[in-house]
Design a protein around this motif. Structure first.
Motif, PDB file in Angstrom:
ATOM      1  N   ARG A 448       7.509  -7.883  -5.309  1.00 29.96           N
ATOM      2  CA  ARG A 448       6.509  -6.846  -5.082  1.00 29.96           C
ATOM      3  C   ARG A 448       5.189  -7.189  -5.759  1.00 29.96           C
ATOM      4  NH1 ARG A 448      10.371  -1.387  -5.783  1.00 29.96           N
ATOM      5  NH2 ARG A 448      11.773  -1.921  -4.033  1.00 29.96           N
ATOM      6  N   GLU A 456      -0.999  -8.404   0.495  1.00 32.55           N
ATOM      7  CA  GLU A 456      -0.158  -8.311   1.685  1.00 32.55           C
ATOM      8  C   GLU A 456       0.614  -6.995   1.772  1.00 32.55           C
ATOM      9  OE1 GLU A 456       2.393 -11.683   1.575  1.00 32.55           O
ATOM     10  OE2 GLU A 456       0.765 -13.158   1.786  1.00 32.55           O
ATOM     11  N   ALA A 457       0.502  -6.174   0.735  1.00 31.98           N
ATOM     12  CA  ALA A 457       1.241  -4.913   0.718  1.00 31.98           C
ATOM     13  C   ALA A 457       0.508  -3.853   1.536  1.00 31.98           C
ATOM     14  CB  ALA A 457       1.424  -4.421  -0.708  1.00 31.98           C
ATOM     15  N   LYS A 458       1.262  -3.079   2.276  1.00 26.58           N
ATOM     16  CA  LYS A 458       0.687  -2.010   3.077  1.00 26.58           C
ATOM     17  C   LYS A 458       0.237  -0.864   2.181  1.00 26.58           C
ATOM     18  CE  LYS A 458       1.976   1.404   6.581  1.00 26.58           C
ATOM     19  NZ  LYS A 458       3.094   1.968   7.395  1.00 26.58           N
ATOM     20  N   GLU A 459      -0.930  -0.324   2.475  1.00 25.63           N
ATOM     21  CA  GLU A 459      -1.405   0.827   1.717  1.00 25.63           C
ATOM     22  C   GLU A 459      -0.489   2.026   1.970  1.00 25.63           C
ATOM     23  OE1 GLU A 459      -3.759   1.264  -0.555  1.00 25.63           O
ATOM     24  OE2 GLU A 459      -4.105  -0.904  -0.508  1.00 25.63           O
ATOM     25  N   GLU A 460      -0.222   2.796   0.909  1.00 27.39           N
ATOM     26  CA  GLU A 460       0.684   3.942   1.012  1.00 27.39           C
ATOM     27  C   GLU A 460      -0.033   5.207   0.579  1.00 27.39           C
ATOM     28  OE1 GLU A 460       4.647   1.328  -0.318  1.00 27.39           O
ATOM     29  OE2 GLU A 460       3.831   2.923  -1.598  1.00 27.39           O
ATOM     30  N   THR A 461       0.132   6.254   1.349  1.00 27.75           N
ATOM     31  CA  THR A 461      -0.371   7.551   0.921  1.00 27.75           C
ATOM     32  C   THR A 461       0.578   8.113  -0.135  1.00 27.75           C
ATOM     33  OG1 THR A 461       0.897   8.775   2.586  1.00 27.75           O
ATOM     34  CG2 THR A 461      -1.300   7.958   3.224  1.00 27.75           C
ATOM     35  N   GLU A 464       3.780   9.069   1.480  1.00 24.83           N
ATOM     36  CA  GLU A 464       4.628   7.916   1.803  1.00 24.83           C
ATOM     37  C   GLU A 464       5.292   7.354   0.552  1.00 24.83           C
ATOM     38  OE1 GLU A 464       2.536   5.902   5.723  1.00 24.83           O
ATOM     39  OE2 GLU A 464       1.676   5.524   3.730  1.00 24.83           O
ATOM     40  N   ARG A 465       4.550   7.314  -0.547  1.00 27.62           N
ATOM     41  CA  ARG A 465       5.111   6.797  -1.800  1.00 27.62           C
ATOM     42  C   ARG A 465       6.288   7.635  -2.264  1.00 27.62           C
ATOM     43  NH1 ARG A 465       4.766   7.741  -7.164  1.00 27.62           N
ATOM     44  NH2 ARG A 465       3.335   9.497  -6.881  1.00 27.62           N
ATOM     45  N   SER A 472       9.339   1.787  -2.493  1.00 29.25           N
ATOM     46  CA  SER A 472       7.901   1.555  -2.411  1.00 29.25           C
ATOM     47  C   SER A 472       7.542   0.233  -3.074  1.00 29.25           C
ATOM     48  CB  SER A 472       7.139   2.697  -3.092  1.00 29.25           C
ATOM     49  OG  SER A 472       5.772   2.362  -3.258  1.00 29.25           O
ATOM     50  N   ARG A 474       5.056  -0.413  -4.666  1.00 29.14           N
ATOM     51  CA  ARG A 474       4.367  -0.146  -5.934  1.00 29.14           C
ATOM     52  C   ARG A 474       5.307   0.379  -7.015  1.00 29.14           C
ATOM     53  NH1 ARG A 474       1.093  -0.089  -1.870  1.00 29.14           N
ATOM     54  NH2 ARG A 474      -1.088  -0.728  -2.121  1.00 29.14           N
TER      55      ARG A 474
END
Length: 479
Positions: A448, A456-461, A464-465, A472, A474
């Motif tokens: 991670r 390369e990590a997708k942004e998370e709201t 979503e987290r 996750s 993160r």
């Protein structure tokens, strides 16, 4: 919130004066009452070992093999009622459990035969089942992940203190033999059960509810608590129960690894706590001496728990200390299992094996205090974490059932040498599971980190987290 911002809030070594004051207030409200309740729980489940050497099995006509069955039946009830008992309002649920098992414990002193003993032990296991996972879950909604292990250690230290006080209580209460026409072993159950019931009534006014409804905190303190929990994990949110979270728990290999880890330690933990008076009496000591000689190993275990967990929290690592604790316990079990010549230097050999009991107790209690807080720190998603904690105890206590049945009379020769060797095997299995968790979580944390560093990590709201929980990118596992 970015990872760097998150770390600056909850991962740094510096804690604000405001947070120190808040933690102190929470500690004073949670730790004394929960530690006392667990001390009473462990006392009421393990005092049967003291009652046995005080004449219980003789008076009830319970054979040695049936005594082992009575011990195992307790854990059958415990395992069956573990998961269903875990998601209720703690302010009412935990004191109510304590009151009911206190009444059941009194009933242990009133049974007249073997069938009654079997039935009352099952009820005791069923009524005590919800306490431990319930308290661990409460900790998870009041403390940051890095703050929980030390609190769980203080709480779990109640089990070792129960062993220490249990020996003293059993000796003193045993002197009441004949009072009211009852045997000393009956009074052990009755008086300790009454004590539990009385404490439970007080607990109704002390045990708190969930953090977002905590009445002992001011609105400012409650807001601060929920804010710091929300940054650290999902604990600051009020989540709706979803069956998908239950499926997530049962399909997560790490959740099962936590459960099997406790399974390995549980075999030794309950073998010692339930058979310690019998083992010490087997060294050649009188009943009253054996009752009192259960105190030092449990006192040592208490100090070992608190010292080790202090350093574990200081260095923020769990796995190496769990493995170290297992090794100490293996050394102790090995000493007890060594085939000494009992016809030569009898007192020296007894002293050496009594020393082995100290090492075994210190190691297994310390390891348990660390591993039992691990899923609470690493499993995210409130329902998933609740199931994970309860599953750990349920699978773990199957190891306790095995211990009760393996430490049977036909294998009691040479201070239970064969069961002690089996216990070493269980501890080696626990080391394997700890290593598995250590390696897998370390690899996943590094993976991670690489994804985030490479962008390369997708942004998370935020939503979503919370939904992803420990999945996750993160989220970081505590090793």
């Amino acid at each position: 919130m970015s990872v760097s911002e998150k770390n600056s809030v909850v991962e740094g070594d510096q804690v604000s004066v405001e947070d120190h004051r808040l933690l102190r207030k929470i500690d004073l409200r949670l730790l004394p009452v929960f530690t006392l309740l667990y001390l009473l729980s462990f006392l009421d489940r393990s005092n049967i070992g003291n009652a046995k050497i005080d004449g219980m099995t003789t008076d009830l006509g319970v054979s040695p093999a049936s005594y082992n069955t009575a011990l195992a039946i307790y854990f059958v009830g415990y395992v069956i009622f573990e998961v269903p008992a875990n998601k209720c309002n703690p302010q009412v649920w935990l004191p109510s459990l304590t009151l009911v098992w206190g009444i059941v414990s009194i009933g242990q002193g009133l049974v007249k035969n073997q069938a009654g003993l079997f039935g009352i032990r099952f009820l005791l296991g069923a009524t005590e089942a919800g306490l431990f996972p319930g308290v661990i879950y409460v900790f998870s909604v009041y403390y940051l992940r890095r703050e929980r292990s030390w609190r769980v250690a203080i709480f779990f230290g109640g089990s070792a203190l129960a062993g220490a006080f249990g020996g003293i209580f059993a000796y003193c209460i045993g002197l009441m033999n004949g009072v009211g026409g009852r045997s000393g072993w009956q009074w052990i159950f009755i008086i300790e059960g009454i004590l539990t019931a009385v404490v439970s009534l007080v607990a109704y006014f002390i045990v708190p509810t969930w953090s977002h409804e905590a009445k002992f905190l001011s609105e400012t303190e409650k807001t601060r608590l929920l804010d710091r929990l929300r940054v650290d994990s999902d604990a600051g949110t009020d989540q709706v129960f979803k069956w998908s979270s239950v499926r997530d728990a049962f399909s997560d290999h790490l959740v099962w690894a936590y459960a099997f880890l406790f399974h390995g330690f549980s075999f030794v933990l309950y073998s010692l706590s339930l058979f310690l008076p019998t083992i010490i009496a087997g060294l050649g000591f009188e009943t009253w001496q054996a009752q009192l000689m259960t105190v030092p190993p449990n006192v040592l275990a208490s100090f070992s728990i608190w010292t080790t967990v202090y350093f574990s929290s200081k260095f923020n690592v769990r796995a190496p200390f769990i493995i170290g604790a297992a090794i100490v316990s293996i050394i102790g079990e090995s000493i007890c299992a060594t085939p000494f010549n009992y016809h030569v230097f009898t007192h020296i050999i007894a002293g050496l094996q009594y020393f082995g009991v100290h090492l075994a107790a210190a190691g297994v209690y310390t390891g348990n205090s660390l591993l039992l807080s691990w899923p609470g720190e690493n499993v995210s998603g409130q329902a998933k974490r609740a199931v994970a904690v309860a599953l750990q105890i349920s699978i773990g206590d199957i190891g306790a059932i095995a211990g009760c049945l393996i430490y049977r009379p036909t294998l009691s020769s040479h201070l239970y040498r064969t069961p002690n060797l089996i216990a070493i095997g269980y501890l080696l299995f626990a080391i394997v599971m700890t290593t598995y968790l250590w390696v897998v979580m370390s690899v996943e944390n590094r993976r991670r980190d690489r994804l985030l560093s490479k962008g390369e990590a997708k942004e998370e709201t935020e939503e979503e987290r919370i939904r992803l929980g420990d999945r996750s990118v993160r989220y970081r596992y505590r090793i």
